[in-house]
Design a protein around this motif. Structure first.
Motif: not given
Length: 303
Positions: A189-195, A225-227, A234-249
């Motif tokens: 979910r695209e929120d502060f605790f997304s990843t 989900t549920i974007g 906050d959602a824009v920031r969450a999307r960036k975090d999701i992509k960044k953290d997913a790339q790590k793995h």
């Protein structure tokens, strides 16, 4: 409808590897995130319903003791199912009803014993969960993590797609799902605790791979989900975090976001969407088509 390529589903443990053409079988996907409240069950149910409506032969497996998938697919009949003690996922792990093929019994167990038809769809079946699933597992002497994988290999090879809705915990249930699966789909979910669940899930998958080096399992995608259609800061920031953290793995992030809509709960509960031309259904179809392509399947549609 086109399958590409064959053999992307579960291969039975200890199967002899040859250079022959790969064995055909279902594409099996675990839908999991070790953080709750991310739209995991929503994604699993909507993907299953869409695939069934595209004439794929679908099996949904509810491995979450909260049984949210089961309640959505039963369309109001879940209480009757519980009260009647009808066959459920317990039969796979507790030996309460499922009898695997043997020299004395060569015919497969009737599909209706465990996998029941979802209302309105002959090509859509589900193995339901129960609220007392956790209690039964605690009481069991030995939990067989490969039971679901064997059941799929022995009884479900005519399926096209199998989606396993997993609990948001690293447990014997998640390992049972891994044993049965070729792919993992990670809703977030695209929120502060997304990843927050990403490191835990990565560690869980890495541990499973080390313990089972002959079993190929990979992340097919991270699904936001549920974007919102018009996301705030906050959602824009969450999307960036999701992509960044997913790339790590080295996890691929899906391009399509499952959008918020008040009509989604109804679309989860009914066999046919109320309006297949609605923006919500078009969004679901776009998500599903991208998902199917990522797991090597295609309905021949370009959404």
């Amino acid at each position: 409808m086109r399958r590409i390529p064959p053999g992307m589903g579960y291969n039975p443990p200890m199967a002899e590897k040859t250079e022959a053409a790969p064995k055909k079988g279902p594409v099996v996907v675990s839908v999991i995130n070790l953080k709750g409240g991310v739209g995991k069950t929503t994604a699993a149910v909507l993907l299953a319903r869409y695939a069934a409506q595209q004439n794929l032969n679908v099996l949904a497996v509810d491995l979450d003791p909260q049984a949210n998938m089961s309640q959505a697919l039963m369309e109001g009949d879940y209480t009757k199912f519980m009260d009647a003690h009808q066959p459920s996922v317990l039969e796979l792990f507790g030996g309460l009803g499922y009898i695997p093929p043997s020299p004395e019994r060569t015919a497969p167990a009737p599909l209706a014993q465990i996998a029941r038809k979802v209302k309105g769809r002959d090509n859509f079946h589900a193995i339901l969960s129960r609220f007392d699933f956790s209690d039964a597992l605690i009481a069991s002497v030995k939990f067989d993590e490969r039971a679901l994988a064997r059941f799929i290999a022995q009884e479900m090879q005519d399926r096209d797609l199998i989606l396993i809705d997993c609990a948001p915990t690293d447990s014997a249930l998640s390992r049972a799902a891994y044993h049965a699966s070729r792919y993992v789909l990670i809703p977030v979910r695209e929120d502060f605790f997304s990843t927050i669940g990403f490191p835990l899930l990565w560690a869980s998958l890495e541990k499973f791979r080390k313990e089972n080096p002959g079993h190929g399992i990979e992340v097919c995608g991270v699904l936001t989900t549920i974007g919102d259609y018009d996301p705030g800061p906050d959602a824009v920031r969450a999307r960036k975090d999701i992509k960044k953290d997913a790339q790590k793995h080295k996890w691929p992030v899906m391009n399509t976001v499952l959008r918020y809509s008040k009509s989604i709960p109804r679309m989860m509960r009914v066999a046919h969407p109320p309006n297949v031309h609605s923006p919500t259904w078009n969004n679901i179809a776009s998500v599903a088509e991208e998902f199917l392509q990522k797991v090597g399947m295609s309905t021949g549609k370009n959404k």
